[in-house]
Design an enzyme around this catalytic site. Structure first.
Site: not given
Length: 756
Positions: A17, A432, A516, A562, A600, A695, A727
């Site tokens: 939320e 990349i 995020r 990850w 990678d 970026h 990247c």
């Protein structure tokens, strides 16, 4: 009676939320008061969950709109001076500008919180930094908890950890010299908490689990001598590793209690068995999702209880910030894999596990027999499940031939064979991996997942996108092409969905930074690759062009880092299993005519243990897992790897030992500084430093790209230099992508002509 408490709670809400409200607020679709009201309601829910699980204190002050270290920068008056904001009267808009940047100032730098996948905002300390107390963040949350009639414990990161986590900016100085000015400000903040009725205050000092310089360790004595003068009991909380080497120091500190992470470092308990104050035992895993074997935990806690009596507290190992909110909403997982569901525990389940332990310690195991039996049954089933333990996987790992992780010939011989067929120009250009993920791509994927789009129509849409990417690269005259990864939602999730031993949650979100959130895959069993994963996409892309097409895989270390990783076998074994599974894919790509293959590894540095003494062992198995992923390939197959922005200086021997034929790295933002280390080390293989920052949507000037390429040519022999962006281009738009790549190719051609 045994006291139970929580060190910290997830902030984003059961259904993210806070994330959605923040993003609406940033888009000016939500009023500030509505955001504040939602946050207050979330805090109340969090506290009620803790109280319902019989916690003696609710954690207060851990809730944040973006990051708890940013809150501390505000509370101590240490926000970056370059913004020109008044920390005493900071608006919510200004707070978010610190985190996200504005038209005049770039955002505060972010980096990993210790070795977790959470990111904090790095304090910027200057010689002239003038600290000033502003305890409003903590005081306001205390008042809310009091209004609900809850027993509370404020949580704040301690001064030494706060200072350690920052960076010096401007005129050269040592941030340690600011400590004497910072401590009185902390005293003022703590006194404000005492004035609100705080009896216990939790002060987090996770820096104690690091290799701290001697003067920093010594400073704990004087700092806590000052802090302990406040009229409250201080609980010094350590986590993420062992603090046994500081046992004598910690036992002598004038604090009322000490929290130890007994999940990450159970062996450290022995060093504190004669501790004379409150000992908080962190026994429920705070950063993974596995259900505890409560009988085993009680086997540790019961002797402690006999020795410490009421001085024993129990808690999760660290803040629950790192775990998803509630397992019960995972209805699909429960239906699809009931056994796996029974082995998991998210935040709400963990606080309940803590409650069961508390009842058992206070009233005997018989009082919670049903819960203990269920816990034991889950542990027993997990230990013997054929879904987890596949004998053929263990056998394959055990029977790898000696030197399986080594290429057939050294690089000097391989590169001659590769160049013979590649026939590339000097300074070859490539990408990349990913190209822009457009709204159309995302819409097609979502429609396919919902069953609104057939498999044939979905694949046709992806093929159309791949052809578009190939044609654009040909028009730009790039040398080694990529297929653009249109079919991939995420570089880890995509492979996890195609490998056995992985599972996925629907709501297993954890905060990465700010708004995020990420939803890590769950590695629960032995890993195998049932069938080819990427081959047909790469083959299709190659069929469209006469130029070289590069295959694209995510490496074993990054997949491990990850994900939520099983805790019943060593991480190193899981990593090697993934490497071996990926090797099957690499050999299939090679057989299909894809002879340039990128594996990678952006997360290889992230996996480094907190203590340097443990680095070599990690780098050894991480390197082996990476090399296993390309075991058996021919000398003329070229293996690439990519690594994101990192400090490589101290691990360069390990990077070289990966023995990738080409390494591409993110270097543009550091003005090629990283390359100096590669040159000094005499890095032996080919290297592609990023020549522009992906970026940003900004198109670099030809002069900027030329400046970076010339710097690279100063330190890397021209025969071994590749040219590429920093990247992948997934997050960019097509217009800027084409413009950026055109500048890169044009500058490369200019320098090629000059060097010919």
């Amino acid at each position: 009676m045994t006291t139970s408490h929580i060190l910290g709670f997830p902030r984003v809400g059961a259904k993210r939320e806070l994330k959605f409200a923040q993003e609406r607020y940033w888009r000016k679709e939500l009023a500030e008061q509505d955001l504040l009201d939602l946050a207050k309601a979330l805090r109340e829910k969090n506290w009620k969950h803790q109280a319902a699980a019989n916690a003696d204190f609710v954690a207060v002050g851990d809730f944040t709109f973006y990051d708890h270290i940013l809150d501390l920068q505000v509370a101590t008056g240490a926000i970056p001076a370059r913004f020109g904001f008044d920390s005493q009267n900071l608006t919510l808009d200004q707070y978010f500008q610190l985190a996200r940047g504005n038209k005049d100032q770039f955002a505060i730098e972010m980096t990993k919180w210790f070795d977790t996948n959470y990111h904090y905002l790095v304090p910027e300390f200057q010689k002239s930094t003038a600290f000033k107390a502003n305890p409003a963040h903590y005081v306001n949350q205390i008042r809310e908890a009091k209004a609900l009639g809850l027993n509370f414990k404020p949580v704040i990161v301690g001064p030494l950890t706060f200072l350690w986590l920052g960076k010096e900016k401007g005129e050269a100085f040592n941030r340690f010299d600011l400590l004497n000015q910072l401590v009185p400000v902390y005293v003022e903040i703590l006194n404000a908490l005492v004035a609100e009725g705080a009896e216990w205050i939790q002060i987090d000092e996770p820096a104690l689990a690091l290799d701290l310089p001697a003067e920093w360790v010594e400073a704990y004595k004087s700092v806590y001598a000052e802090l302990s003068k406040v009229n409250a009991k201080l609980l010094l909380a350590t986590y993420f590793g062992s603090v046994a080497e500081h046992a004598e120091l910690l036992k002598a500190l004038p604090v009322a209690g000490l929290h130890l992470d007994l999940v990450r470092a159970p062996e450290q308990l022995a060093a504190f068995e004669d501790y004379s104050k409150v000992l908080s035992a962190g026994v429920i895993e705070g950063r993974n999702i596995w259900r505890a074997n409560l009988n085993k935990v009680l086997d540790v806690l019961e002797p402690l209880k006999a020795k410490l009596g009421e001085r024993l507290w129990i808690a999760p190992s660290c803040s629950l910030l790192h775990t998803p909110f509630d397992l019960e909403v995972e209805v699909q997982l429960k239906e699809k894999n009931t056994a796996l569901y029974s082995w998991l525990s998210f935040t709400l389940q963990k606080v309940e596990e803590l409650n069961v332990l508390k009842q058992a310690l206070n009233n005997g195991r018989a009082s919670v027999q049903a819960a203990l039996d269920a816990s034991q049954a889950a542990a027993d089933a997990r230990a013997t499940s054929k879904e987890i333990h596949r004998p053929e996987v263990a056998e394959r790992l055990a029977n790898l031939p000696k030197g399986a992780d080594q290429r057939k010939s050294p690089f000097a011989e391989r590169i001659v064979k590769q160049n013979a067929w590649l026939n590339l120009p000097l300074l070859p250009t490539t990408n990349i991996g990913s190209f822009p993920q457009t709204t159309e791509i995302r819409h097609a994927r979502a429609s396919f997942k919902k069953g609104e789009l057939s498999l044939a129509d979905y694949e046709a849409a992806m093929k159309k996108e791949i052809e578009y990417v190939v044609r654009r690269q040909e028009e730009l005259d790039l040398d080694v092409l990529v297929h653009g990864e249109a079919e991939r939602n995420d570089m880890v999730e995509y492979f996890g969905e195609l490998l056995d031993g992985f599972a996925f949650t629907k709501f297993g979100w954890v905060q990465s930074y700010g708004s995020r959130c990420v939803k890590p895959p769950v590695i629960y069993g032995d890993v195998t690759r049932p069938e080819p994963m990427t081959v047909r996409w790469s083959q299709y892309a190659q069929s469209l062009t006469n130029r070289v097409m590069k295959g694209m895989l995510t490496g074993p270390v990054t997949i491990l880092q990850w994900s939520f990783v099983r805790n019943d076998i060593p991480r190193s074994t899981v990593c090697k299993q993934i490497g071996v599974a990926l090797s099957d894919e690499v050999l299939d790509l090679e057989a299909a005519g894809i002879k340039v293959i990128q594996i990678d590894e952006p997360a290889i540095r992230e996996g480094l243990p907190l203590k340097r003494a443990d680095w070599d062992a990690y780098l050894q198995w991480a390197g082996e897992a990476f090399r296993l992923s390309s075991m058996g390939v021919q000398d003329d197959t070229q293996i690439h790897t990519h690594m994101c922005y990192s400090e490589f200086n101290d691990i360069l021997p390990a990077i070289a030992a990966l023995d990738a034929d080409v390494i591409t790295i993110e270097t543009s933002r550091s003005d090629m500084e990283l390359l100096t280390a590669f040159a000094d080390f005499k890095y032996p293989n080919d290297i592609g430093p990023g020549v522009y920052d992906i970026h940003s949507p900004r198109v670099p000037t030809a002069a900027e790209v030329e400046h970076l390429l010339r710097k690279a040519l100063n330190v890397i022999p021209k025969e071994r230099l590749w040219v590429n962006p920093d990247c992948g281009l997934k997050t960019r738009g097509w217009t800027e992508t084409i413009d950026q790549l055109k500048v890169m190719v044009d500058v490369t051609k200019k320098l090629r002509a000059e060097l010919a």
